[in-house]
Design an enzyme around this catalytic site. Structure first.
Site, short mmCIF file in Angstrom:
data_model
loop_
_atom_site.label_atom_id
_atom_site.label_comp_id
_atom_site.label_asym_id
_atom_site.label_seq_id
_atom_site.Cartn_x
_atom_site.Cartn_y
_atom_site.Cartn_z
N SER A 97 0.83 -1.20 0.00
CA SER A 97 0.00 0.00 0.00
C SER A 97 0.87 1.26 0.00
CB SER A 97 -0.88 -0.01 1.25
OG SER A 97 -1.62 1.18 1.33
N LYS A 126 -4.01 1.87 -1.91
CA LYS A 126 -3.49 2.91 -1.02
C LYS A 126 -4.40 3.24 0.16
CE LYS A 126 -4.70 6.82 -3.95
NZ LYS A 126 -4.05 7.71 -4.89
N ASN A 128 9.42 9.78 2.74
CA ASN A 128 8.23 10.43 2.19
C ASN A 128 7.35 10.93 3.31
OD1 ASN A 128 5.31 9.17 2.33
ND2 ASN A 128 6.78 7.48 2.50
N VAL A 187 3.81 11.81 2.36
CA VAL A 187 2.63 12.05 1.51
C VAL A 187 1.41 12.33 2.39
CG1 VAL A 187 1.06 10.99 -0.15
CG2 VAL A 187 3.53 10.74 -0.44
N CYS A 244 1.14 4.66 10.25
CA CYS A 244 1.65 5.68 9.35
C CYS A 244 2.28 6.81 10.15
CB CYS A 244 0.54 6.25 8.46
SG CYS A 244 1.16 7.59 7.44
N LYS A 270 -1.27 -3.71 10.15
CA LYS A 270 0.08 -3.29 9.73
C LYS A 270 0.78 -2.60 10.89
CE LYS A 270 2.43 -1.07 5.82
NZ LYS A 270 2.22 -0.47 4.49
N ASN A 278 5.95 -1.01 8.56
CA ASN A 278 5.68 0.26 7.92
C ASN A 278 7.00 1.05 7.91
OD1 ASN A 278 4.42 2.66 6.95
ND2 ASN A 278 2.51 2.08 7.96
N GLY A 302 9.65 -4.40 3.66
CA GLY A 302 10.76 -3.53 4.04
C GLY A 302 11.96 -3.66 3.12
N GLY A 303 11.98 -2.87 2.07
CA GLY A 303 13.16 -2.77 1.23
C GLY A 303 13.40 -3.93 0.28
#
Lengths: 305, 258
Positions: free
Chosen positions: A21, A45, A69, A71, A130, A165, A192, A243-244
């Site tokens: 997401s 998203k 980020n 956003v 988040c 999450k 996250n 994660g990456g």
């Protein structure tokens, strides 16, 4: 041919590779590059109770082996999703999982309730992690009693597969995993983004308008692997590793650490075909190792001694 | 427009001066239609500190020879790595991305570029001449050494130059150039690409003269195709994305802190 199927709760994935997401829009942004039907699932998203314009610009900065980020959940809200987005994506031949975000327990519950009725949405991912919104978001994910409260409330309201999450911005992530498992989560996804910041030394100012942001990309992979391994050893519900992940080897590492499935995020920005390439890479790995079922590598990490 | 992800081969890497170079790129596939103002996302390999792709404006397209040209300024490790590419080496692109400039009503149009912002104006100028329009270029550089392909611009139309030190053309900013301050220029459209302060100054000038103005923005982005939502731009219609709603905007649409 190896068997790539995995299960998250009652939900069957054709393979363990999914799109994360916040990095995959509503899937349609990637239709020119890949067949979405090949993916195990697409996590669309973050969707909130009402329209959110997101954070001011600049929202992104490249960092060593990653990016920050901020956003901040730019989206038009759940009603817009149901009326304008869902009709266009429900025909995808993969699971569409909505990332549910909010500022209050009531908002999370309201969004989750509305998603109950969408036939082609078999699961939600509760985003309590988040780092880019002022209220809610990570507050629920970094305070255990709050994580339990929001998960319990959403569990009551939502009847299908519930994935929570988790935030890495805590001392002991496995405590949160256990807590949300106890509150009724069917699976956990982690991690996250890690809270970070970037500074412009010349201007002596922060680079992001919000000062801090979420770090993603290969820079966070070692942290994510450790946390997936810790959580896998602490809970009975499936773990989705994030994660990456940039390639199949990264994805396999997460599965060895205990992930039943993986989400690929930031890598899609650089290689929009990465998800399908990872599926192929996992298949090649299994064939080469003479493993017939991908489930056999979940948590198969061999620790000497 | 359908987007592609392809490997291209470097067929020329032409150094223009200490900062600028032009890559000529080709592959065996026929180039799709690419519009002036659109950009590509370049993957930079072998640069350990360069993680994301680099958005680069299309400098020109030769459909007959099937060649795509990119004008690039060396600003950091990523662009330095690109500047060292040799003929025959590969470059991976996602393209074509973004919207495009629109056609002016008047016969003449003014194209104002600053620094590497001149890049989309070559392709735009060529397209305008194909549409039987007359492009007039006003190009600004820090000094005469850093001028870019002036002879090539001259083949497409009149060219005026500004440099910070007066080493070529007029001394000062493009917005101080006399061509903007005589009333003989009969245009209905000005196009601007360059530093934000330049584009804002051009937009103000255009507003005073009641001329339509299109600017090409370069907000920082991760993906280039509408997924990351990082290149947000405030507009009168709300938040839009530079990568998919832009990069070209009518400046009346933009909410700029002028």
């Amino acid at each position: 041919m190896a068997d790539l199927r995995v299960c998250i709760g009652d939900l069957h994935f054709k393979n363990p590779v999914t799109a994360a997401s916040g990095c995959f829009g509503y899937g349609k942004e990637y239709e020119d590059f890949i067949d979405l039907g090949k993916l195990g699932a697409v996590f669309v998203k973050g969707t909130t109770g009402s329209n959110r314009k997101g954070n001011p610009y600049p929202r992104m900065v490249e960092t060593s082996s990653g990016m920050l980020n901020s956003v901040g959940f730019q989206n038009k809200g759940i009603d817009y999703f149901i009326s304008d987005i869902y009709p266009g994506i429900k025909q995808y031949n993969t699971h569409i999982i909505v990332n549910v975000s909010g500022s209050t327990i009531e908002e999370y519950v309201m969004v989750a309730e509305k998603l109950n009725d969408l036939e082609k949405i078999p699961a939600i991912e509760l985003n309590i992690s988040c780092p880019n919104v002022k209220e809610g978001g990570m507050v629920f994910g970094t305070h255990c009693p709050s994580a339990i409260k929001v998960t319990t409330a959403v569990r009551k309201a939502y009847h299908k597969t519930l994935i929570v999450k988790l935030s890495p911005n805590v001392t002991s992530i496995y405590e949160f995993a256990r807590a949300v498992e106890g509150a009724g989560a069917d699976a956990v996804s982690l991690i996250n983004t890690l809270l970070g910041m970037a500074i412009d030394a010349e201007k002596q100012k922060p680079v992001l308008a919000t000062v801090t942001g979420g770090l993603s990309g290969p820079a966070i992979k070692p942290v994510a692997l450790r946390m997936v391994w810790e959580v896998y050893n602490a809970v009975k519900i499936p773990v989705i590793g994030i994660g990456g992940i940039m390639n199949a080897t990264d994805a396999i590492e997460f599965m060895l650490a205990g992930a039943t499935a993986v989400q690929i995020g930031t890598a899609n920005f650089i290689n929009p075909r990465v998800t399908v390439e990872v599926i192929k890479g996992i298949e090649d790995y299994l064939v080469e190792k003479d493993i017939t079922d991908v489930k056999d590598i979940i948590g198969a990490l061999k620790i000497p001694g | 427009m359908k987007k592609y992800i392809h490997d291209f081969q470097i067929i020329a890497n032409r150094r223009i001066n200490t900062e600028y170079f032009v890559l000529s790129l080709a592959n065996e596939k026929k180039l799709p239609e690419i519009k002036p103002g659109q950009f590509v996302q370049v993957r930079v390999d072998n640069a350990p500190n360069t993680f994301l792709r680099r958005p680069i404006s299309v400098y020109d397209v030769n459909y007959e020879k099937n060649i795509l040209y990119l004008l690039i300024q060396v600003v950091g490790e990523g662009t330095r790595t690109l500047s060292e590419l040799k003929n025959g080496e590969k470059l991976n692109l996602i393209y074509p991305l973004g919207n495009s400039f629109s056609l002016p009503d008047s016969e003449k149009a003014l194209l104002i570029g600053g620094g590497v912002g001149v890049a989309p104006l070559m392709f735009l100028g060529r397209w305008l001449t194909e549409q039987k329009k007359e492009p007039v270029f006003l190009l600004g550089f820090r000094n005469s050494e850093l001028q870019v392909d002036i002879d090539r611009f001259r083949k497409l139309g009149e060219v005026y130059i500004s440099t910070d030190d007066g080493g070529a053309g007029e001394k000062g900013l493009v917005t101080q150039h006399p061509v903007l301050h005589n009333d003989t220029l009969d245009i209905s459209m000005v196009y601007a690409c360059g530093p934000d302060v330049m584009m804002k100054a051009v937009a103000l000038w255009a507003e005073k003269k009641n001329i339509s103005c299109e600017a090409s923005l370069e907000n920082t982005m991760a993906c280039g195709f509408g997924a990351c939502l990082c290149c947000a731009q405030e507009t009168v219609q709300g938040i839009l994305l530079v990568c998919t709603d832009g990069p070209v905007f009518n400046t009346k649409e933009l909410i700029w802190q002028i």
